[in-house]
Enzyme design. Sequence first.
Site, mmCIF file in Angstrom:
data_model
loop_
_atom_site.group_PDB
_atom_site.id
_atom_site.type_symbol
_atom_site.label_atom_id
_atom_site.label_comp_id
_atom_site.label_asym_id
_atom_site.label_seq_id
_atom_site.Cartn_x
_atom_site.Cartn_y
_atom_site.Cartn_z
ATOM 1 N N CYS A 1 8.759 -6.236 -10.525
ATOM 2 C CA CYS A 1 9.671 -6.025 -11.650
ATOM 3 C C CYS A 1 11.106 -5.791 -11.150
ATOM 4 O O CYS A 1 11.711 -6.707 -10.601
ATOM 5 C CB CYS A 1 9.161 -4.876 -12.518
ATOM 6 S SG CYS A 1 9.838 -4.902 -14.196
ATOM 7 N N HIS B 1 2.989 -6.012 -13.733
ATOM 8 C CA HIS B 1 2.602 -4.623 -13.466
ATOM 9 C C HIS B 1 1.078 -4.487 -13.562
ATOM 10 O O HIS B 1 0.425 -5.203 -14.319
ATOM 11 C CB HIS B 1 3.228 -3.681 -14.489
ATOM 12 C CG HIS B 1 4.673 -3.434 -14.285
ATOM 13 N ND1 HIS B 1 5.173 -2.803 -13.168
ATOM 14 C CD2 HIS B 1 5.748 -3.730 -15.075
ATOM 15 C CE1 HIS B 1 6.493 -2.707 -13.276
ATOM 16 N NE2 HIS B 1 6.864 -3.259 -14.409
#
Length: 408
Positions: free
Chosen positions: A290, A387
Amino acid sequence: MSNNAAVTVDGGEIGRAQALQALAAGVEPHTDMNPVLLKPETDVGAQVIVHGKRIATARAREYAAMKPSLMGAVLESFERLKACADLVLVEGAGSPAEVNLRKADIANMGFARKADVPVVLVGDIDRGGVIAQLVGIKTVIDPDDAAMIQGFVINKFRGDPSLFDDGYRLIETRTGWRGFGVLPWFARAAELPAEDALGLGEARKPGQCKIAFLALSRIANFDDLDPLKLEPGVDLVMVRPGEAVPGDARLVILPGSKSTRGDLAFLRAQGWDIDLLAHHRRGGHVLGLCGGYQMLGESVADPDGIEGPAGETRGLGLLDVTTTMTEQKTLTRVSAVHAATGQPINAYEIHIGRTDGPDRARPFARLDGVAEGAVSSDGRVHGSYLHGLFTSDEFRKAFLAQLDIAVA
């Protein structure tokens, strides 16, 4: 308040602690379980998430002014949950003794009074001073608030609980509240996702393969690392501010961040940019997740000042990609396939920003055939927006095997 978030079944985001509680209760996480979430971006400012969606970025004093207007959203969520559940447990945030904040409170006694909910105090004896905590609360809070409190529980007791009998009775006598019991210390709680980053480095265990991760100042969704922490043979090392990246690390992970450009500056201030380049020259692998993925590129631009002051920051240059921050946040659960091993990944995305560039031609994974993430030309630098990817056991084993890390 947490930067460790989860994506819900209704397409919003809530704190990881509330998602974990939903898992324990055997129900799907829903935004009503965390109607107001604060995600800190700076020491004085945070994203304000209401019913799973960002409505503002506010400084502390601005949020204090907003709070009374948010009680309606909290009560809406409570009523919806009451309508579909036999039992609703409401966890307060902060402390009922923060009397200086009581007037605008929506997460402790203010909510309890408004919703007419009975209260049980939970005292953490492991931190010390639990008698003073509970007796002190009774001393400082408003009498009408105190009348809502039905009793107390002592949590995290180590050893023989009978040794606390006198203290337990003293609390009952001084407060007039009933004691509901003493809960023992639960050592394996360290294996569960943490609510904040304070305990990140506490559960280190020995292992023949060292994986290091950078403790960024605005680290987010750090429970991505939990499966690695528990993996036999892996020594997961948190690199704290002021420490050097271990020279014998096989893999260095740049985790998510709530302030990518801010944490790029923080990373450079620690000298980690130099350490990462040296690690890569020695043949080491790097994984950015991310915000960490965004940092690995050539640049991160925020022309509209979404995460902070508008501008552009030079990236680490380990991936040939660039990122532009965008107003729209991606919040979705995904099923992907790891491009290099063909193993399935169940994950979620929770980010702002669009990343493009030549290294995207070598995707980290594919989502319904669409390329996701990027891999460097030498195959040793990986970036992804996924994630929770390491919770997929077969993928985790295959990914670690690529690094010559044997797993059970």
